[in-house]
Design a protein around this motif. Structure first.
Motif, PDB file in Angstrom:
ATOM      1  N   ILE A   1       0.843  -1.197   0.000  1.00  0.00           N
ATOM      2  CA  ILE A   1       0.000   0.000   0.000  1.00  0.00           C
ATOM      3  C   ILE A   1       0.882   1.252   0.000  1.00  0.00           C
ATOM      4  O   ILE A   1       0.594   2.221  -0.712  1.00  0.00           O
ATOM      5  CB  ILE A   1      -0.958  -0.015   1.205  1.00  0.00           C
ATOM      6  CG1 ILE A   1      -1.945  -1.175   1.058  1.00  0.00           C
ATOM      7  CG2 ILE A   1      -1.705   1.299   1.337  1.00  0.00           C
ATOM      8  CD1 ILE A   1      -2.765  -1.439   2.291  1.00  0.00           C
TER       9      ILE A   1
ATOM     10  N   TYR B   1      -1.291  -8.863  -4.311  1.00  0.00           N
ATOM     11  CA  TYR B   1      -0.456  -7.709  -4.007  1.00  0.00           C
ATOM     12  C   TYR B   1      -0.287  -6.782  -5.192  1.00  0.00           C
ATOM     13  O   TYR B   1      -0.273  -5.566  -5.031  1.00  0.00           O
ATOM     14  CB  TYR B   1       0.897  -8.156  -3.470  1.00  0.00           C
ATOM     15  CG  TYR B   1       0.864  -8.574  -2.007  1.00  0.00           C
ATOM     16  CD1 TYR B   1      -0.306  -8.569  -1.274  1.00  0.00           C
ATOM     17  CD2 TYR B   1       2.010  -8.968  -1.365  1.00  0.00           C
ATOM     18  CE1 TYR B   1      -0.345  -8.943   0.044  1.00  0.00           C
ATOM     19  CE2 TYR B   1       1.998  -9.344  -0.027  1.00  0.00           C
ATOM     20  CZ  TYR B   1       0.814  -9.322   0.667  1.00  0.00           C
ATOM     21  OH  TYR B   1       0.796  -9.679   1.976  1.00  0.00           O
TER      22      TYR B   1
ATOM     23  N   ILE C   1      -3.601  -4.917  -5.406  1.00  0.00           N
ATOM     24  CA  ILE C   1      -3.696  -3.919  -4.336  1.00  0.00           C
ATOM     25  C   ILE C   1      -2.782  -2.735  -4.633  1.00  0.00           C
ATOM     26  O   ILE C   1      -3.136  -1.583  -4.378  1.00  0.00           O
ATOM     27  CB  ILE C   1      -3.388  -4.559  -2.969  1.00  0.00           C
ATOM     28  CG1 ILE C   1      -4.544  -5.468  -2.558  1.00  0.00           C
ATOM     29  CG2 ILE C   1      -3.138  -3.504  -1.905  1.00  0.00           C
ATOM     30  CD1 ILE C   1      -4.285  -6.295  -1.327  1.00  0.00           C
TER      31      ILE C   1
ATOM     32  N   SER D   1      -4.107   1.013  -5.053  1.00  0.00           N
ATOM     33  CA  SER D   1      -3.521   2.056  -4.210  1.00  0.00           C
ATOM     34  C   SER D   1      -2.971   3.204  -5.046  1.00  0.00           C
ATOM     35  O   SER D   1      -3.122   4.373  -4.684  1.00  0.00           O
ATOM     36  CB  SER D   1      -2.394   1.482  -3.351  1.00  0.00           C
ATOM     37  OG  SER D   1      -2.859   0.458  -2.533  1.00  0.00           O
TER      38      SER D   1
ATOM     39  N   THR E   1      -5.948   0.911   4.494  1.00  0.00           N
ATOM     40  CA  THR E   1      -5.295  -0.328   4.904  1.00  0.00           C
ATOM     41  C   THR E   1      -6.314  -1.311   5.460  1.00  0.00           C
ATOM     42  O   THR E   1      -6.257  -2.512   5.163  1.00  0.00           O
ATOM     43  CB  THR E   1      -4.204  -0.045   5.950  1.00  0.00           C
ATOM     44  OG1 THR E   1      -3.276   0.885   5.412  1.00  0.00           O
ATOM     45  CG2 THR E   1      -3.477  -1.314   6.351  1.00  0.00           C
TER      46      THR E   1
ATOM     47  N   CYS F   1      -8.252  -2.717   2.477  1.00  0.00           N
ATOM     48  CA  CYS F   1      -7.419  -3.634   1.685  1.00  0.00           C
ATOM     49  C   CYS F   1      -7.212  -4.960   2.399  1.00  0.00           C
ATOM     50  O   CYS F   1      -7.286  -6.029   1.782  1.00  0.00           O
ATOM     51  CB  CYS F   1      -6.063  -3.005   1.363  1.00  0.00           C
ATOM     52  SG  CYS F   1      -6.149  -1.741   0.107  1.00  0.00           S
TER      53      CYS F   1
ATOM     54  N   SER G   1     -10.537  -6.833   2.301  1.00  0.00           N
ATOM     55  CA  SER G   1     -10.835  -7.356   0.961  1.00  0.00           C
ATOM     56  C   SER G   1      -9.877  -8.478   0.581  1.00  0.00           C
ATOM     57  O   SER G   1     -10.277  -9.428  -0.096  1.00  0.00           O
ATOM     58  CB  SER G   1     -10.794  -6.236  -0.077  1.00  0.00           C
ATOM     59  OG  SER G   1      -9.503  -5.676  -0.143  1.00  0.00           O
ATOM     60  N   GLN G   2      -8.629  -8.414   1.041  1.00  0.00           N
ATOM     61  CA  GLN G   2      -7.699  -9.516   0.804  1.00  0.00           C
ATOM     62  C   GLN G   2      -8.198 -10.786   1.492  1.00  0.00           C
ATOM     63  O   GLN G   2      -8.193 -11.868   0.897  1.00  0.00           O
ATOM     64  CB  GLN G   2      -6.308  -9.164   1.318  1.00  0.00           C
ATOM     65  CG  GLN G   2      -5.318 -10.305   1.207  1.00  0.00           C
ATOM     66  CD  GLN G   2      -4.031 -10.043   1.938  1.00  0.00           C
ATOM     67  OE1 GLN G   2      -3.856  -9.000   2.565  1.00  0.00           O
ATOM     68  NE2 GLN G   2      -3.128 -10.977   1.867  1.00  0.00           N
TER      69      GLN G   2
END
Length: 170
Positions: free
Chosen positions: A40, A77, A80, A84, A103, A106, A109-110
């Motif tokens: 991020i 990743y 993301i 970001s 954060t 994210c 959602s991860q």
């Protein structure tokens, strides 16, 4: 150029640290993924090429350490990172509240993506883990994210990335 030489060993050390020392510190109950905060951070504060390479390498090392489906964390990743980067273009990405909220979203959602992935691919019902595992993990990561953003800023400055200086002659 020094960035690319130091990238592999430093990212490997970060992933090993978070998977060994932090798992011991939190007794294996909450996984503190500093690597997610790093991705991020890369999306908010790095250029596209460096951030994408960093996100790919962090995801690759996470895939190697987690033993999950190959490429799952790499895909997560990199996605993301790009989200970001897009968010950082639209908003002022220096505020602590924004960093914490983003954060949290994210990380949540991860976790949701991982739960859905395991349900679709392996037919494993992990939906109860959203509340008992991924929600506390997202809360801890969102609280720690401003601290790690400051640490990453210091580290980035020490690599002479943002402060070009002429060479000193003796």
């Amino acid at each position: 150029m020094i960035y690319y030489f130091l990238l592999l060993p430093l990212v490997l050390l970060l992933v090993v640290f978070q998977k060994s020392v932090l798992d011991l510190f939190f007794f294996g109950r909450i996984g503190v993924e500093i690597s997610l905060i790093l991705v991020i951070y890369a999306g908010f504060r790095m250029d596209t090429i460096r951030g994408a390479v960093l996100s790919f390498i962090v995801g690759f090392f996470m895939d190697c350490m987690m033993g999950s489906v190959s490429g799952l964390y790499t895909l997560l990743y990199v996605c993301i990172f790009f989200v970001s980067a897009l968010v950082s273009l639209k908003v002022y990405a220096e505020g602590v509240i924004l960093i914490m909220t983003f954060t949290f979203l994210c990380a949540l959602s991860q976790g949701l993506f991982i739960v859905l992935f395991y349900k679709i691919i392996y037919d494993v019902n992990m939906f109860r883990n959203i509340i008992w595992v991924f929600l506390p993990q997202a809360l801890v990561l969102s609280i720690l994210s401003p601290v790690f953003f400051k640490m990453f800023d210091v580290f980035k400055g020490s690599l002479n990335d943002g402060n070009p200086r002429p060479a000193k002659r003796s």
